[in-house]
Scaffold this active site. Structure first.
Site, PDB file in Angstrom:
ATOM      1  N   HIS A  18       0.824  -1.200   0.000  1.00  0.00           N
ATOM      2  CA  HIS A  18       0.000   0.000   0.000  1.00  0.00           C
ATOM      3  C   HIS A  18       0.863   1.258   0.000  1.00  0.00           C
ATOM      4  O   HIS A  18       2.045   1.242   0.336  1.00  0.00           O
ATOM      5  CB  HIS A  18      -0.952   0.022   1.193  1.00  0.00           C
ATOM      6  N   HIS A  60       4.803  -0.036   0.610  1.00  0.00           N
ATOM      7  CA  HIS A  60       5.393  -0.828   1.679  1.00  0.00           C
ATOM      8  C   HIS A  60       4.420  -1.885   2.167  1.00  0.00           C
ATOM      9  O   HIS A  60       3.210  -1.835   1.902  1.00  0.00           O
ATOM     10  CB  HIS A  60       5.893   0.040   2.838  1.00  0.00           C
TER      11      HIS A  60
END
Length: 322
Positions: A148, A298
């Protein structure tokens, strides 16, 4: 068949696959080669000048570097701040081991780069700008274990984020980052032609529907209605083209039929999974990470079972992607 090099139904095979020609992959897999550039025009070996105020130790090829020789709890001289910012643009995620900041020092460090966001979707600490991630044990299990971009559902997503590790589990709990500039570079010409001028819808509901009751979800959906962003954004400081869709919040590409949009988004989401575009970091208590949310995605790995992992994050307000 889409011009992504993958079937419309996504990556996979069927019983007749051996009877037909193989599709040309969207990424050139010949001899495992990838284009791995830290900044526009780079090769993987290129350095962008010496750092004299801090020590920069790379931990990845295109992203990830440890920064030592600085105390983040003390006021930072202008030259130190400039070199940290230069390193952030070059390496995209920075790790500062052994800092052991308190919340006030973390906020002060973040404010060197701009105003701090508040996020009513996540549990706040003592200050509304500090989000507390306390996972494991008898409490809520992790929900950040999906690729995301922080707050891409806002009209102006966060510029960056600063996470400090408070409590680490005895094993697991690493975080991975993916370089979305490298991901874009390695798309086929046909895919880039399809997405360079496209826009996509980003919506907070899919990312939070599992964790909020229906009433709270509806209330927050009114506060954060869906927004559109370019599928490929241009980094405002480096000028690099960066793939800007993510599996948590991007729901469709505007102007495409649903099946076509879904297939293309699945292909684009999958680029974050390429190991050559990633760095994986093993946390220690007291480590601080600072990442460029405009250039990365990440994933917080939820592999620590019932053990406890506690971290606190501040996010720096950003600009509308273009």
């Amino acid at each position: 068949m889409l011009e992504t090099g993958v079937p419309a139904g996504g990556v996979g095979t069927d019983q007749a696959s051996h009877d037909r020609p193989r599709a040309t992959p969207a990424i050139d897999l010949l001899e495992g080669r990838r284009s791995l550039r830290r900044l526009p025009g780079d090769g993987p070996e290129r350095c962008h000048g010496d750092y004299t105020a801090v020590t920069v130790t790379p931990v990845g090829v295109t992203l990830g570097a440890e920064i030592t020789g600085v105390d983040l709890s003390a006021p930072l001289p202008a030259e130190v701040r400039r070199e940290i910012h230069r390193a952030l643009l070059e390496w995209k995620v920075l790790f500062f081991p052994g800092q052991h900041l308190d919340s006030a020092a973390q906020r002060a460090f973040g404010r060197l780069w701009g105003e701090l966001e508040t996020n009513p979707l996540l549990e706040a600490g003592d200050d509304p700008s500090v989000v507390r991630f306390a996972k494991g044990g008898a409490g809520r299990q992790t929900y950040e274990n999906i690729w995301h971009v922080d707050t891409s559902f806002r009209p102006a997503p966060a510029m960056g984020a600063i996470l400090r590790m408070v409590t680490t589990p005895p094993f697991g709990g690493d975080t991975l980052w993916a370089d979305m500039g490298a991901a874009y570079d390695n798309l086929s010409d046909a895919v880039r032609a399809r997405i360079d001028d496209a826009v996509a819808v980003h919506d907070m509901v899919p990312g939070f529907a599992r964790f909020l009751d229906a009433g709270k979800l509806a209330e927050l959906a009114d506060v954060f209605p869906p927004v559109t962003h370019p599928v490929v954004r241009i980094h405002p400081e480096t000028g690099r083209r960066t793939l800007f869709v993510n599996a948590s919040f991007t729901t469709r590409i505007v102007g495409m039929e649903p099946a076509e949009s879904d297939a293309l988004l699945r292909h684009l989401f999958a680029q974050a999974h390429t190991p050559e575009f990633q760095v994986r970091y093993r946390w220690a208590e007291g480590t601080v990470a600072f990442w460029d949310n405009r250039a990365t995605q990440h994933y917080a790995v939820g592999d620590y079972g019932s053990h406890v992992r506690v971290a606190e994050r501040v996010a720096i307000a950003g600009d509308a992607p273009f």
